[in-house]
Scaffold this motif. Structure first.
Motif, short mmCIF file in Angstrom:
data_model
loop_
_atom_site.label_atom_id
_atom_site.label_comp_id
_atom_site.label_asym_id
_atom_site.label_seq_id
_atom_site.Cartn_x
_atom_site.Cartn_y
_atom_site.Cartn_z
N PRO A 109 0.72 -1.19 -0.16
CA PRO A 109 -0.08 -0.14 -0.05
C PRO A 109 0.82 1.20 -0.08
CG PRO A 109 -0.29 -1.26 2.16
CD PRO A 109 0.62 -1.84 1.21
N ALA A 110 0.50 2.25 -0.77
CA ALA A 110 1.37 3.21 -1.10
C ALA A 110 1.81 4.04 0.27
CB ALA A 110 0.95 4.32 -2.26
N ASP A 111 0.80 4.29 1.07
CA ASP A 111 0.87 5.24 2.08
C ASP A 111 1.97 4.48 3.23
OD1 ASP A 111 -1.09 3.29 2.53
OD2 ASP A 111 -2.13 4.56 3.87
N VAL A 112 1.89 3.25 3.50
CA VAL A 112 2.57 2.69 4.40
C VAL A 112 3.83 2.59 3.75
CG1 VAL A 112 2.93 0.53 5.51
CG2 VAL A 112 0.59 1.22 4.96
N LEU A 113 4.11 2.10 2.58
CA LEU A 113 5.20 2.07 1.91
C LEU A 113 6.37 3.38 1.71
CD1 LEU A 113 7.03 0.08 0.20
CD2 LEU A 113 5.98 0.72 -1.96
N GLU A 114 5.35 4.38 1.64
CA GLU A 114 6.18 5.76 1.54
C GLU A 114 6.64 6.11 2.82
OE1 GLU A 114 6.48 7.97 -0.93
OE2 GLU A 114 4.68 7.60 -2.43
N VAL A 115 6.13 5.72 3.98
CA VAL A 115 6.58 6.02 5.52
C VAL A 115 7.79 5.08 5.59
CG1 VAL A 115 6.02 5.76 7.95
CG2 VAL A 115 4.26 6.73 6.24
N GLU A 116 7.74 4.20 4.99
CA GLU A 116 9.03 2.96 5.31
C GLU A 116 10.07 3.41 4.28
OE1 GLU A 116 9.08 0.83 7.56
OE2 GLU A 116 7.18 0.75 8.32
N ILE A 117 9.97 3.87 3.34
CA ILE A 117 10.92 4.30 2.47
C ILE A 117 11.36 5.62 3.01
CG2 ILE A 117 11.51 5.54 0.20
CD1 ILE A 117 11.46 2.59 -0.09
N ASP A 118 10.77 6.62 3.47
CA ASP A 118 11.44 7.85 4.00
C ASP A 118 12.14 7.56 5.02
OD1 ASP A 118 9.96 9.22 1.94
OD2 ASP A 118 8.32 9.64 3.12
N ALA A 119 11.69 6.76 5.95
CA ALA A 119 12.52 6.27 7.16
C ALA A 119 13.97 5.59 6.89
CB ALA A 119 11.86 5.48 7.93
N ARG A 153 11.32 -8.20 2.61
CA ARG A 153 11.12 -9.12 3.64
C ARG A 153 9.94 -8.85 4.50
NH1 ARG A 153 12.89 -11.03 0.10
NH2 ARG A 153 14.97 -12.08 -0.41
N ASP A 154 10.00 -7.46 4.90
CA ASP A 154 9.40 -6.99 5.76
C ASP A 154 7.78 -7.34 5.38
OD1 ASP A 154 8.07 -5.61 7.87
OD2 ASP A 154 8.64 -3.65 7.23
N PHE A 155 7.58 -6.73 3.97
CA PHE A 155 6.16 -6.81 3.42
C PHE A 155 5.97 -8.17 2.86
CE2 PHE A 155 6.77 -2.30 3.55
CZ PHE A 155 5.50 -1.94 3.75
N ASP A 156 7.09 -8.99 2.72
CA ASP A 156 6.95 -10.40 2.33
C ASP A 156 6.51 -10.58 0.83
OD1 ASP A 156 7.05 -13.03 2.75
OD2 ASP A 156 5.53 -13.36 4.10
N VAL A 157 7.17 -9.69 0.12
CA VAL A 157 7.12 -9.76 -1.43
C VAL A 157 8.43 -9.97 -1.86
CG1 VAL A 157 4.98 -8.53 -1.50
CG2 VAL A 157 7.49 -7.18 -1.67
N SER A 158 8.54 -10.21 -3.30
CA SER A 158 9.90 -10.37 -3.72
C SER A 158 10.77 -9.05 -3.98
CB SER A 158 9.86 -11.27 -5.32
OG SER A 158 9.11 -10.25 -6.00
N THR A 159 11.78 -9.02 -4.23
CA THR A 159 12.50 -7.54 -4.54
C THR A 159 11.99 -6.95 -5.77
OG1 THR A 159 14.56 -8.82 -5.00
CG2 THR A 159 14.41 -7.97 -3.01
N GLU A 160 12.00 -7.93 -6.56
CA GLU A 160 11.58 -7.17 -7.93
C GLU A 160 10.06 -6.54 -7.67
OE1 GLU A 160 12.53 -10.31 -7.44
OE2 GLU A 160 13.58 -11.23 -9.35
N ALA A 161 9.14 -7.28 -7.06
CA ALA A 161 7.89 -6.41 -6.73
C ALA A 161 7.91 -5.33 -6.10
CB ALA A 161 6.76 -7.61 -6.11
N LEU A 162 8.77 -5.23 -5.19
CA LEU A 162 8.91 -3.96 -4.31
C LEU A 162 9.67 -2.86 -5.16
CD1 LEU A 162 9.19 -2.73 -1.57
CD2 LEU A 162 11.74 -3.11 -1.68
N LEU A 163 10.74 -3.25 -6.05
CA LEU A 163 11.36 -2.34 -6.97
C LEU A 163 10.56 -1.68 -7.96
CD1 LEU A 163 14.80 -4.09 -6.96
CD2 LEU A 163 14.49 -2.00 -6.17
N TRP A 164 9.71 -2.49 -8.34
CA TRP A 164 8.49 -1.87 -9.53
C TRP A 164 7.64 -1.26 -8.88
CZ3 TRP A 164 10.50 -1.60 -13.89
CH2 TRP A 164 11.45 -2.57 -14.67
N ARG A 165 7.14 -1.54 -7.69
CA ARG A 165 6.39 -0.86 -7.03
C ARG A 165 6.83 0.57 -6.61
NH1 ARG A 165 1.84 1.36 -6.32
NH2 ARG A 165 0.76 1.24 -4.22
N LEU A 166 8.00 0.69 -6.24
CA LEU A 166 8.57 2.05 -6.22
C LEU A 166 8.74 2.91 -7.48
CD1 LEU A 166 11.58 0.78 -3.51
CD2 LEU A 166 9.37 2.20 -3.11
#
Lengths: 379, 180
Positions: free
Chosen positions: A244-254, A271-284
């Motif tokens: 979710p964008a709002d939660v992810l933004e907070v975590e990234i900013d930190a 790992r924290d969101f339990d997704v693959s690194t590919e999924a995380l990077l493309w979401r960013l």
């Protein structure tokens, strides 16, 4: 009697053909000495013994009562993530049988879904990725998935919506499928997928379940481009649902220091969101925190890959042969005298002799007790 | 109950327990026992763990072909008849082998058979179908065969009677099958 034999014979033929099994292969599966026996049975020219009927029902992934009474359940709608080129029906049949038995257990225990899954109306021709993203936000809210959706997703699907989750080795046959039928909803998942990829697949399949009224095999048809577009929409939905964008933004900013984020932090976040690194990077990329070029560079960097691999749990847990909730319901039904012990063993794919050991693997002790029937007052 | 004059259909748990208690051979000599066709052909059910680390199969097939134990098969229409009086819950509740045994009893007009089971769900169903007198506990079978042994509680007559009573109450309440 002869009439009944003919009716049963024709049901057997129809189910066998649906599964694409030849009479010869079927005879071998059931243990008949010659394929002519199958032909005779299907013509209604031979009396079928009760034990033969059990073996025939098993081979056809159905139950004896359906062969006899003919009240075969209404066909279910199955959507594959990658439609297997061969043998889709042969994989679907045992999955659907499990879903119906699972539903049967829920009915025995009086369990009904607490809520129905939300419906998202999307026109596959005109829907945009933005629509899929909005749908993900709404569904995450409706399901109350919280800030770490992957951690809660399957438990909520099973517990609140009675989604029947089943695992099989689908290596050669697509990674997942979803089903809608008289049993409610089902998801078939590849057993050997890593947990973080499995979570993405669950979210992807959830897209198919929530769009069940508008996106179907019929509405998409053989239009390959449209099929691919629907799959991309499902992926966009899955990425937005799990990150979710709002939660992810907070975590990234930190984690960002002087406009940079370390590989270690990116991997840890995945790992924290339990997704693959590919999924995380493309979401960013999607959240405009990285560019697509940056992601390609990172993903091709051996240092990133080795950091990623080093944090993957070496022995991640494969799901057990039967879903834990299914085993729990079967055990509870037995304790409440709704199932015989032999039937319990049959539903758990084991023998009477091995039943205790099988249940112990799931943490249940087969003890004849009345404790499950004792009641206490509740305010 | 005149057990000695009747043929006793044994369910799977009873056969396994008879082996564990080492009364199987004596039981075959002293009682008129039989098995249903599904139990006779379900090899997975019968492995005797007492013989060591590799389970040894209980050779029902050999005993049947030697004529030591009769195999009784329900016809498809017998099964259809009994399934038709089951509601959805009962259709889910029992193993096919138990349904076959009950179908045989349901069709047995001569009243010459008894079903020996230790399963509470199966015992209840017997009573729910009005077949209370067609069931018997393993304890009773052993007693009438002169083979009495200490048994786990689910094989005892007290346990059997408890679930017969529960089934009779359910029958009166119209649960599981139409009350007639």
């Amino acid at each position: 009697m002869e009439e009944l034999q003919k009716i049963i014979g024709s049901r057997i033929r129809s189910l066998r053909k649906k599964l694409g099994i030849t009479q010869r292969a079927f005879a071998e599966q059931v243990g008949f000495s010659a394929h002519q026996i199958v032909s005779e049975i299907e013509r209604g020219g031979r009396d079928v013994k009760a034990w033969e009927l059990v073996k025939i029902a098993d081979a056809l992934h159905t139950e004896v009562r359906y062969l006899i009474a003919g009240d075969e359940p209404a066909p279910a709608r199955v959507l594959w993530r990658d439609y297997p080129e061969k043998g889709a029906t042969a994989i679907e049949a045992p999955f659907l049988k499990h879903c119906r038995q699972y539903h049967g257990l829920e009915s025995l225990l009086g369990i009904t879904p607490k809520r129905d899954l939300p419906v998202v109306e999307l026109n596959p021709e005109t829907a945009s990725y933005g629509d899929a993203m909005l749908a993900a936000r709404d569904v995450a809210k409706a399901l109350d998935l919280g800030g770490r959706p992957a951690a809660a997703l399957t438990a909520i699907l099973e517990g609140n919506y009675s989604v029947k989750i089943w695992y099989e080795d689908l290596a050669q046959a697509g990674s997942a499928a979803s089903a809608v039928g008289d049993f409610g909803y089902g998801i078939l998942m590849h057993r050997e997928q890593a947990p973080w990829r499995r979570n993405f697949s669950f979210a992807h399949e959830l897209f198919h379940l929530v769009t069940r009224t508008t996106i179907s095999k019929e509405s998409v048809g053989d239009n390959k481009a449209l099929v691919e577009k629907v799959e991309r929409l499902a992926n966009a939905f899955a990425a937005n649902l799990l990150l979710p964008a709002d939660v992810l933004e907070v975590e990234i900013d930190a984690r960002v220091k002087h406009g940079k984020i370390s590989y270690g932090d990116l991997v840890e976040l995945a790992r924290d969101f339990d997704v693959s690194t590919e999924a995380l990077l493309w979401r960013l990329v999607n959240c405009r925190r990285l560019t697509a070029d940056q992601v390609r560079i990172v993903l091709n960097d051996p240092s990133f890959r080795s950091t990623d691999r080093s944090t993957m749990p070496a022995n991640w847990r494969q799901p057990p042969p039967f879903p834990e909730r299914y085993v729990r319901l079967a055990f509870l039904a037995y304790q409440r005298e709704k199932l015989s012990r032999a039937r319990l063993a049959q539903l758990l794919g084991t023998s009477l002799i091995d039943l205790s050991a099988t249940l112990l693997e799931y943490g249940f002790e087969l003890e004849d007790t009345d404790a499950y029937q004792i009641e206490t007052s509740v305010a | 109950m005149l057990i000695r004059s009747k043929q006793v259909l044994l369910d799977a748990s009873v056969i396994i327990t008879a082996h564990e208690l080492e009364v199987w051979s004596a039981l075959l000599q002293e009682a008129n026992v039989a098995v249903t066709s599904i139990i006779a052909h379900d090899e997975a059910l019968f492995f005797d763990r007492k013989t060591g680390s590799v389970p040894a199969p209980i050779s029902l097939g050999a005993l049947i072909s030697q004529g030591v134990i009769p195999e009784i098969s329900a016809s498809v229409s017998d099964i259809e008849r009994v399934r038709a009086v089951f509601d959805e819950e009962l259709n889910m509740a029992l193993h096919d082998g138990e349904v076959e045994a009950i179908a045989i009893l349901y069709a047995d007009e001569s009243d010459s058979l008894l079903f020996c089971t230790s399963d509470k769900a199966a015992i209840r169903v017997l009573a729910m179908l009005g077949l209370s007198d067609s069931g018997v506990s393993f304890e009773e079978v052993l007693k009438t065969s002169g083979l009495s042994k200490p048994l786990p509680h689910e094989y005892r007559t007290e346990y059997f009677d408890r679930y017969i009573t529960e089934g009779q109450i359910a029958r009166i309440q119209g649960k599981g099958t139409p009350y007639d």
